[in-house]
Design a protein around this motif. Structure first.
Motif, PDB file in Angstrom:
ATOM      1  N   GLU A 117      20.575  -4.215 -34.475  1.00 37.68           N
ATOM      2  CA  GLU A 117      19.830  -3.132 -35.139  1.00 37.68           C
ATOM      3  C   GLU A 117      18.804  -2.514 -34.191  1.00 37.68           C
ATOM      4  OE1 GLU A 117      18.162  -4.839 -38.626  1.00 37.68           O
ATOM      5  OE2 GLU A 117      20.044  -4.796 -39.757  1.00 37.68           O
ATOM      6  N   ALA A 118      18.100  -3.360 -33.441  1.00 40.42           N
ATOM      7  CA  ALA A 118      17.082  -2.855 -32.519  1.00 40.42           C
ATOM      8  C   ALA A 118      17.716  -2.057 -31.392  1.00 40.42           C
ATOM      9  CB  ALA A 118      16.267  -4.016 -31.966  1.00 40.42           C
ATOM     10  N   ALA A 119      18.812  -2.570 -30.815  1.00 39.38           N
ATOM     11  CA  ALA A 119      19.453  -1.877 -29.702  1.00 39.38           C
ATOM     12  C   ALA A 119      20.069  -0.559 -30.150  1.00 39.38           C
ATOM     13  CB  ALA A 119      20.526  -2.777 -29.088  1.00 39.38           C
ATOM     14  N   ALA A 120      20.654  -0.526 -31.347  1.00 39.22           N
ATOM     15  CA  ALA A 120      21.295   0.687 -31.847  1.00 39.22           C
ATOM     16  C   ALA A 120      20.282   1.779 -32.191  1.00 39.22           C
ATOM     17  CB  ALA A 120      22.145   0.352 -33.070  1.00 39.22           C
ATOM     18  N   SER A 121      19.020   1.390 -32.364  1.00 34.06           N
ATOM     19  CA  SER A 121      17.985   2.376 -32.713  1.00 34.06           C
ATOM     20  C   SER A 121      17.637   3.287 -31.543  1.00 34.06           C
ATOM     21  CB  SER A 121      16.714   1.654 -33.183  1.00 34.06           C
ATOM     22  OG  SER A 121      16.034   1.048 -32.077  1.00 34.06           O
ATOM     23  N   GLY A 122      17.913   2.850 -30.322  1.00 35.43           N
ATOM     24  CA  GLY A 122      17.559   3.637 -29.150  1.00 35.43           C
ATOM     25  C   GLY A 122      16.109   3.471 -28.741  1.00 35.43           C
ATOM     26  N   ASP A 123      15.387   2.588 -29.381  1.00 38.51           N
ATOM     27  CA  ASP A 123      13.972   2.360 -29.085  1.00 38.51           C
ATOM     28  C   ASP A 123      13.829   0.954 -28.488  1.00 38.51           C
ATOM     29  OD1 ASP A 123      11.251   2.133 -28.932  1.00 38.51           O
ATOM     30  OD2 ASP A 123      10.879   2.406 -31.082  1.00 38.51           O
ATOM     31  N   LEU A 124      13.588   0.891 -27.191  1.00 41.86           N
ATOM     32  CA  LEU A 124      13.512  -0.394 -26.501  1.00 41.86           C
ATOM     33  C   LEU A 124      12.406  -1.284 -27.061  1.00 41.86           C
ATOM     34  CD1 LEU A 124      14.927  -1.864 -24.139  1.00 41.86           C
ATOM     35  CD2 LEU A 124      13.166  -0.943 -22.625  1.00 41.86           C
ATOM     36  N   GLU A 125      11.314  -0.660 -27.536  1.00 44.96           N
ATOM     37  CA  GLU A 125      10.179  -1.423 -28.053  1.00 44.96           C
ATOM     38  C   GLU A 125      10.547  -2.261 -29.274  1.00 44.96           C
ATOM     39  OE1 GLU A 125       7.083  -2.190 -27.345  1.00 44.96           O
ATOM     40  OE2 GLU A 125       7.091  -1.177 -25.417  1.00 44.96           O
ATOM     41  N   ARG A 126      11.591  -1.896 -29.968  1.00 49.61           N
ATOM     42  CA  ARG A 126      11.984  -2.655 -31.157  1.00 49.61           C
ATOM     43  C   ARG A 126      12.555  -4.037 -30.812  1.00 49.61           C
ATOM     44  NH1 ARG A 126      15.070   0.625 -35.812  1.00 49.61           N
ATOM     45  NH2 ARG A 126      15.027  -1.528 -36.584  1.00 49.61           N
ATOM     46  N   ALA A 152      10.314  -5.043 -17.868  1.00 50.08           N
ATOM     47  CA  ALA A 152      11.345  -5.511 -16.938  1.00 50.08           C
ATOM     48  C   ALA A 152      12.713  -4.941 -17.311  1.00 50.08           C
ATOM     49  CB  ALA A 152      11.386  -7.032 -16.935  1.00 50.08           C
ATOM     50  N   LEU A 153      13.023  -4.894 -18.592  1.00 49.22           N
ATOM     51  CA  LEU A 153      14.303  -4.340 -19.027  1.00 49.22           C
ATOM     52  C   LEU A 153      14.389  -2.849 -18.720  1.00 49.22           C
ATOM     53  CD1 LEU A 153      14.785  -6.135 -22.478  1.00 49.22           C
ATOM     54  CD2 LEU A 153      16.111  -6.499 -20.388  1.00 49.22           C
ATOM     55  N   LYS A 154      13.279  -2.154 -18.887  1.00 49.60           N
ATOM     56  CA  LYS A 154      13.262  -0.721 -18.592  1.00 49.60           C
ATOM     57  C   LYS A 154      13.508  -0.490 -17.107  1.00 49.60           C
ATOM     58  CE  LYS A 154      10.500   1.755 -21.004  1.00 49.60           C
ATOM     59  NZ  LYS A 154       9.313   2.467 -21.580  1.00 49.60           N
ATOM     60  N   ASP A 155      12.933  -1.336 -16.273  1.00 52.65           N
ATOM     61  CA  ASP A 155      13.146  -1.212 -14.831  1.00 52.65           C
ATOM     62  C   ASP A 155      14.605  -1.478 -14.452  1.00 52.65           C
ATOM     63  OD1 ASP A 155      10.483  -0.612 -14.477  1.00 52.65           O
ATOM     64  OD2 ASP A 155       9.919  -2.674 -13.907  1.00 52.65           O
ATOM     65  N   LEU A 156      15.265  -2.330 -15.217  1.00 53.35           N
ATOM     66  CA  LEU A 156      16.665  -2.646 -14.932  1.00 53.35           C
ATOM     67  C   LEU A 156      17.617  -1.541 -15.382  1.00 53.35           C
ATOM     68  CD1 LEU A 156      16.702  -6.403 -16.030  1.00 53.35           C
ATOM     69  CD2 LEU A 156      16.931  -5.542 -13.688  1.00 53.35           C
ATOM     70  N   SER A 157      17.156  -0.685 -16.271  1.00 56.96           N
ATOM     71  CA  SER A 157      17.997   0.380 -16.808  1.00 56.96           C
ATOM     72  C   SER A 157      18.150   1.513 -15.801  1.00 56.96           C
ATOM     73  CB  SER A 157      17.388   0.915 -18.103  1.00 56.96           C
ATOM     74  OG  SER A 157      18.260   1.843 -18.724  1.00 56.96           O
ATOM     75  N   GLY A 158      19.240   2.219 -15.890  1.00 55.26           N
ATOM     76  CA  GLY A 158      19.481   3.339 -14.981  1.00 55.26           C
ATOM     77  C   GLY A 158      18.793   4.615 -15.396  1.00 55.26           C
ATOM     78  N   ASP A 159      18.081   4.596 -16.522  1.00 52.38           N
ATOM     79  CA  ASP A 159      17.343   5.765 -16.998  1.00 52.38           C
ATOM     80  C   ASP A 159      15.913   5.333 -17.337  1.00 52.38           C
ATOM     81  OD1 ASP A 159      18.607   4.349 -19.347  1.00 52.38           O
ATOM     82  OD2 ASP A 159      17.243   5.726 -20.397  1.00 52.38           O
ATOM     83  N   GLU A 161      14.080   5.647 -19.941  1.00 56.17           N
ATOM     84  CA  GLU A 161      13.790   5.236 -21.320  1.00 56.17           C
ATOM     85  C   GLU A 161      14.384   3.863 -21.667  1.00 56.17           C
ATOM     86  OE1 GLU A 161      11.694   6.929 -23.097  1.00 56.17           O
ATOM     87  OE2 GLU A 161      11.558   8.420 -21.491  1.00 56.17           O
ATOM     88  N   GLY A 162      15.280   3.390 -20.858  1.00 54.99           N
ATOM     89  CA  GLY A 162      15.909   2.100 -21.132  1.00 54.99           C
ATOM     90  C   GLY A 162      17.133   2.192 -22.020  1.00 54.99           C
ATOM     91  N   ASP A 163      17.670   3.419 -22.181  1.00 60.14           N
ATOM     92  CA  ASP A 163      18.844   3.578 -23.047  1.00 60.14           C
ATOM     93  C   ASP A 163      20.074   2.859 -22.496  1.00 60.14           C
ATOM     94  OD1 ASP A 163      17.315   5.125 -24.711  1.00 60.14           O
ATOM     95  OD2 ASP A 163      18.044   7.051 -23.946  1.00 60.14           O
ATOM     96  N   GLU A 164      20.215   2.885 -21.181  1.00 55.88           N
ATOM     97  CA  GLU A 164      21.389   2.240 -20.587  1.00 55.88           C
ATOM     98  C   GLU A 164      21.386   0.739 -20.851  1.00 55.88           C
ATOM     99  OE1 GLU A 164      23.646   2.495 -16.342  1.00 55.88           O
ATOM    100  OE2 GLU A 164      21.646   1.597 -16.306  1.00 55.88           O
ATOM    101  N   ILE A 165      20.242   0.102 -20.723  1.00 55.63           N
ATOM    102  CA  ILE A 165      20.190  -1.341 -20.938  1.00 55.63           C
ATOM    103  C   ILE A 165      20.450  -1.678 -22.400  1.00 55.63           C
ATOM    104  CG2 ILE A 165      17.745  -1.718 -21.474  1.00 55.63           C
ATOM    105  CD1 ILE A 165      19.790  -3.697 -18.893  1.00 55.63           C
ATOM    106  N   LEU A 166      20.038  -0.785 -23.308  1.00 52.41           N
ATOM    107  CA  LEU A 166      20.328  -0.998 -24.731  1.00 52.41           C
ATOM    108  C   LEU A 166      21.832  -0.877 -24.991  1.00 52.41           C
ATOM    109  CD1 LEU A 166      17.406   0.999 -26.442  1.00 52.41           C
ATOM    110  CD2 LEU A 166      17.664  -1.499 -26.274  1.00 52.41           C
TER     111      LEU A 166
END
Length: 248
Positions: A117-126, A152-159, A161-166
């Motif tokens: 549910e958190a990942a599908a929301s598009g909001d990494l903070e969730r 750390a997860l945001k830094d690992l993402s290719g964008d 906002e962290g959408d890629e890691i989600l």
């Protein structure tokens, strides 16, 4: 000087000699045939008597007791398995891939549902409430723990906002999974099951499923490396999100 009468009374010598010769030839031929048949007998072969001669015992059949038949092929291969997978508890047994989430403990099912549910929301903070803090904080990097797992997860993402890691997180947790370390402190439910699978022994459907997460080039590199080394996720039986890391 002999008369014609004397010649008539004598038996013809030539026909007589011919008859004697034929008889001798027949006798010798029969003896030779008998000798040849005796020579052709295989050592240890039991001579079969004609019916009514030497008793009425029938010749042994191939299935008679005392003549063991070859063991069935399936018996000679019992207990052997070619599906030896790295990371499995018993390397002689194939990894059991689970797709039915109802087979896991309720805390595991609930944590997975919250992650989805958190990942599908598009909001990494969730994800933050699910990652824990201190000693129970979810591991998101290999090596030293980070003070801020979301950063750390945001830094690992290719964008930014962290959408890629989600998206990666959703893809990983949507695959089949495995239950490892039963009865040990390391007991875990692990996504994807490729983390515990021999990548060189994948079936065509498994390859397609893996290629939904990684590229064909990644898969080739992993096979050369010797195992899955992309993102994996682990949840303990009591519902703790243990890690979400990439590597072997």
């Amino acid at each position: 000087m002999h008369s014609a009468r004397d010649n008539a009374s004598r038996p013809a010598i030539a026909p007589l000699l011919l008859a004697i010769g034929l008889s001798a030839s027949s006798f010798l031929t029969g003896t030779s045939a008998l000798a040849l048949s005796e020579l052709q007998k295989t050592p240890g072969q039991v001579e079969q008597s004609a019916p009514g001669q030497g008793g009425d015992k029938p010749a042994p059949s191939p299935t008679s007791p005392g003549v063991p038949m070859p063991d069935p092929l399936v018996n000679s291969q019992a207990g052997q398995s070619n599906d030896k997978t790295p990371g499995a508890e018993d390397s002689s047994k194939p990894v059991e891939v689970i797709y039915d989430i109802s087979k896991v403990p309720e805390p595991v099912r609930k944590m997975r549902e919250q992650i989805v549910e958190a990942a599908a929301s598009g909001d990494l903070e969730r994800l933050r409430p699910l990652l824990g803090t201190g000693a129970t904080q979810t591991q998101v990097t290999v090596g030293e723990p980070t003070d801020d797992p979301i950063s750390a997860l945001k830094d690992l993402s290719g964008d930014p906002e962290g959408d890629e890691i989600l998206a990666i997180l959703l893809d990983v947790i949507s695959t089949g999974f495995v239950h490892v370390g039963q009865g040990t402190p390391d007991e875990m439910f692990v996504w994807p099951y490729f983390a515990e699978k021999d990548l060189k022994a994948l079936t065509p459907p498994e390859r397609v499923e893996l290629l939904r997460i990684v590229t064909a080039g990644d898969l080739s590199d992993m096979q050369e490396f010797g195992g899955y080394n992309f993102y994996r996720l682990g949840i303990t039986p009591d519902g703790k999100w243990k890690y979400f890391t990439a590597g072997d």
